[in-house]
Design a protein around this motif. Structure first.
Motif, mmCIF file in Angstrom:
data_model
loop_
_atom_site.group_PDB
_atom_site.id
_atom_site.type_symbol
_atom_site.label_atom_id
_atom_site.label_comp_id
_atom_site.label_asym_id
_atom_site.label_seq_id
_atom_site.Cartn_x
_atom_site.Cartn_y
_atom_site.Cartn_z
ATOM 1 N N MET A 1 0.848 -1.172 0.000
ATOM 2 C CA MET A 1 0.000 0.000 0.000
ATOM 3 C C MET A 1 0.893 1.235 0.000
ATOM 4 S SD MET A 1 -2.227 1.271 3.322
ATOM 5 C CE MET A 1 -2.331 -0.371 3.856
ATOM 6 N N ASN A 2 0.496 2.229 -0.718
ATOM 7 C CA ASN A 2 1.193 3.499 -0.783
ATOM 8 C C ASN A 2 1.081 4.203 0.575
ATOM 9 O OD1 ASN A 2 1.622 6.333 -1.186
ATOM 10 N ND2 ASN A 2 1.371 5.992 -3.374
ATOM 11 N N GLY B 1 -2.248 5.346 2.571
ATOM 12 C CA GLY B 1 -2.476 4.740 3.882
ATOM 13 C C GLY B 1 -2.689 5.779 4.961
ATOM 14 N N LEU B 2 -1.872 6.828 4.939
ATOM 15 C CA LEU B 2 -2.024 7.894 5.937
ATOM 16 C C LEU B 2 -3.361 8.625 5.763
ATOM 17 C CD1 LEU B 2 1.607 9.299 5.999
ATOM 18 C CD2 LEU B 2 0.412 8.201 7.902
ATOM 19 N N GLN C 1 6.170 2.409 0.254
ATOM 20 C CA GLN C 1 5.152 1.411 0.546
ATOM 21 C C GLN C 1 5.079 1.141 2.048
ATOM 22 O OE1 GLN C 1 3.132 -0.039 -1.942
ATOM 23 N NE2 GLN C 1 4.074 1.634 -3.082
ATOM 24 N N ALA C 2 3.896 0.835 2.521
ATOM 25 C CA ALA C 2 3.680 0.452 3.917
ATOM 26 C C ALA C 2 3.025 -0.917 3.915
ATOM 27 C CB ALA C 2 2.784 1.457 4.622
ATOM 28 N N GLN C 3 3.349 -1.719 4.916
ATOM 29 C CA GLN C 3 2.796 -3.064 4.954
ATOM 30 C C GLN C 3 1.323 -3.074 5.321
ATOM 31 O OE1 GLN C 3 5.282 -5.448 7.431
ATOM 32 N NE2 GLN C 3 6.820 -5.676 5.841
ATOM 33 N N SER C 4 0.908 -2.197 6.241
ATOM 34 C CA SER C 4 -0.491 -2.210 6.658
ATOM 35 C C SER C 4 -0.841 -0.903 7.354
ATOM 36 C CB SER C 4 -0.750 -3.382 7.602
ATOM 37 O OG SER C 4 -0.062 -3.171 8.813
ATOM 38 N N LEU C 5 -2.144 -0.692 7.510
ATOM 39 C CA LEU C 5 -2.616 0.474 8.263
ATOM 40 C C LEU C 5 -2.210 0.353 9.726
ATOM 41 C CD1 LEU C 5 -6.210 0.915 6.804
ATOM 42 C CD2 LEU C 5 -4.178 2.248 6.288
ATOM 43 N N MET D 1 3.497 3.475 13.800
ATOM 44 C CA MET D 1 4.533 4.458 13.505
ATOM 45 C C MET D 1 4.103 5.840 13.995
ATOM 46 S SD MET D 1 5.521 6.930 10.677
ATOM 47 C CE MET D 1 3.973 6.745 9.937
ATOM 48 N N LEU D 2 2.842 6.177 13.783
ATOM 49 C CA LEU D 2 2.331 7.470 14.240
ATOM 50 C C LEU D 2 2.357 7.572 15.766
ATOM 51 C CD1 LEU D 2 -0.686 7.903 11.803
ATOM 52 C CD2 LEU D 2 1.370 9.332 11.893
#
Length: 118
Positions: free
Chosen positions: A1-2, A6-7, A44-48, A54-55
């Motif tokens: 996922m981009n 995602g953010l 890319q991010a693996q998941s939400l 991370m946030l």
């Protein structure tokens, strides 16, 4: 996922949860930074769930308990959803596979042969 997509999804989920304005501002700041960085749109991010975690480690969430709590609530929701999806996948994988038509046809032929010889 981009990462940027995602953010944006994380931000919408926080809005749906009624997150504090400070939380939305913190996500907007990270989102703007990710958008500004060259290649950020390709990152890319693996998941939400990973993005949310991370946030939770950003200085904004460490300094403001409301921001951290909003993100922790979202993390819990995403973790529950991931566990539920995992259980569903496991249930599908453990489900017995139906036999195909050839199996039953061969079984019937074997039974007929056993009757003739017996």
């Amino acid at each position: 996922m981009n990462v940027v997509d995602g953010l944006e999804r994380v931000r919408r989920m926080l809005e749906d949860n009624g997150a504090a304005p400070a939380t939305l501002q913190a996500v907007d700041a990270v989102l703007a930074n990710a958008d500004r960085i060259s290649g950020g749109s390709n990152a890319q991010a693996q998941s939400l769930l990973r993005l949310t975690r991370m946030l939770m480690r950003t200085p904004a969430s460490q300094q403001d308990i409301r921001v951290y709590n909003d993100l922790a609530r979202l993390e819990e929701q995403l973790a529950e959803r991931a566990e539920s999806a995992q259980r569903e996948r496991e249930a599908l994988d453990s489900r017995p596979m139906p036999k195909d038509h050839k199996f039953y046809k061969a079984q019937k032929a074997r039974e007929k042969a056993a009757k003739k010889s017996g």
